[in-house]
Motif scaffolding. Sequence first.
Motif, PDB file in Angstrom:
ATOM      1  N   GLN A  98      47.676  13.862 -91.952  1.00  0.00           N
ATOM      2  CA  GLN A  98      46.659  13.891 -90.903  1.00  0.00           C
ATOM      3  C   GLN A  98      45.577  12.846 -91.157  1.00  0.00           C
ATOM      4  O   GLN A  98      45.144  12.151 -90.234  1.00  0.00           O
ATOM      5  CB  GLN A  98      46.016  15.283 -90.806  1.00  0.00           C
ATOM      6  N   ILE A  99      45.162  12.718 -92.403  1.00  0.00           N
ATOM      7  CA  ILE A  99      44.141  11.727 -92.749  1.00  0.00           C
ATOM      8  C   ILE A  99      44.655  10.316 -92.466  1.00  0.00           C
ATOM      9  O   ILE A  99      43.937   9.479 -91.907  1.00  0.00           O
ATOM     10  CB  ILE A  99      43.690  11.886 -94.221  1.00  0.00           C
ATOM     11  N   ILE A 100      45.897  10.057 -92.836  1.00  0.00           N
ATOM     12  CA  ILE A 100      46.486   8.739 -92.575  1.00  0.00           C
ATOM     13  C   ILE A 100      46.506   8.465 -91.077  1.00  0.00           C
ATOM     14  O   ILE A 100      46.161   7.362 -90.624  1.00  0.00           O
ATOM     15  CB  ILE A 100      47.897   8.641 -93.192  1.00  0.00           C
ATOM     16  N   SER A 101      46.860   9.464 -90.292  1.00  0.00           N
ATOM     17  CA  SER A 101      46.883   9.320 -88.833  1.00  0.00           C
ATOM     18  C   SER A 101      45.482   9.035 -88.291  1.00  0.00           C
ATOM     19  O   SER A 101      45.302   8.168 -87.432  1.00  0.00           O
ATOM     20  CB  SER A 101      47.445  10.600 -88.208  1.00  0.00           C
ATOM     21  N   ILE A 102      44.498   9.742 -88.798  1.00  0.00           N
ATOM     22  CA  ILE A 102      43.111   9.547 -88.356  1.00  0.00           C
ATOM     23  C   ILE A 102      42.626   8.146 -88.710  1.00  0.00           C
ATOM     24  O   ILE A 102      41.963   7.485 -87.897  1.00  0.00           O
ATOM     25  CB  ILE A 102      42.192  10.618 -88.985  1.00  0.00           C
ATOM     26  N   ARG A 103      42.961   7.674 -89.902  1.00  0.00           N
ATOM     27  CA  ARG A 103      42.509   6.346 -90.335  1.00  0.00           C
ATOM     28  C   ARG A 103      43.067   5.221 -89.479  1.00  0.00           C
ATOM     29  O   ARG A 103      42.492   4.139 -89.410  1.00  0.00           O
ATOM     30  CB  ARG A 103      42.854   6.121 -91.804  1.00  0.00           C
ATOM     31  N   LYS A 104      44.187   5.476 -88.795  1.00  0.00           N
ATOM     32  CA  LYS A 104      44.789   4.465 -87.924  1.00  0.00           C
ATOM     33  C   LYS A 104      44.045   4.342 -86.594  1.00  0.00           C
ATOM     34  O   LYS A 104      44.180   3.336 -85.907  1.00  0.00           O
ATOM     35  CB  LYS A 104      46.250   4.822 -87.630  1.00  0.00           C
ATOM     36  N   ARG A 105      43.295   5.364 -86.237  1.00  0.00           N
ATOM     37  CA  ARG A 105      42.638   5.408 -84.929  1.00  0.00           C
ATOM     38  C   ARG A 105      41.257   4.774 -84.980  1.00  0.00           C
ATOM     39  O   ARG A 105      40.656   4.606 -86.043  1.00  0.00           O
ATOM     40  CB  ARG A 105      42.537   6.855 -84.466  1.00  0.00           C
ATOM     41  N   GLU A 106      40.753   4.484 -83.799  1.00  0.00           N
ATOM     42  CA  GLU A 106      39.399   3.933 -83.686  1.00  0.00           C
ATOM     43  C   GLU A 106      38.394   5.035 -84.003  1.00  0.00           C
ATOM     44  O   GLU A 106      38.566   6.184 -83.573  1.00  0.00           O
ATOM     45  CB  GLU A 106      39.147   3.419 -82.259  1.00  0.00           C
ATOM     46  N   PRO A 107      37.312   4.696 -84.723  1.00  0.00           N
ATOM     47  CA  PRO A 107      36.313   5.711 -85.082  1.00  0.00           C
ATOM     48  C   PRO A 107      35.747   6.472 -83.877  1.00  0.00           C
ATOM     49  O   PRO A 107      35.536   7.685 -83.957  1.00  0.00           O
ATOM     50  CB  PRO A 107      35.220   4.903 -85.786  1.00  0.00           C
TER      51      PRO A 107
END
Length: 89
Positions: free
Chosen positions: A61-70
Motif C-alpha cells: 500500500q505504501i509503495i502504491s501511495i508513493r507512486k501517486r501525486e501528493p
Amino acid sequence: MTDFPKDHNDPAVGGIAADRLRSIIERTERLEEERKALSGDIKDIMTEAKSAGFNVKVIRQIISIRKREPADVEEAETLLDIYRRALGM
C-alpha cells in the motif's frame, strides 16, 4: 487453407517488413523475461520483509501511495476520514 509464401526470407512478405516484425517480437520477449526476473526479485524482497516482521500488505500500500501525486493522496485520505466519521468508525 491459406497459402503462405514459400520464401520465408523475403524482407517484405505480404507487405510486412519481416525484419522489423521479428525485432519487435524479440525485444518484447526479452523485456517479458526481464519482467519475470524482476517479479521474482520483488517476491524475494517481500519474503525478506515478512521474515523481518513487516506487514507485506501495508508495504505494498505504501509503495502504491508513493507512486501517486501528493494532492491525490491527500484528497483520498481526507475522503476516507470523512467516510469513517460518517460511519462512526
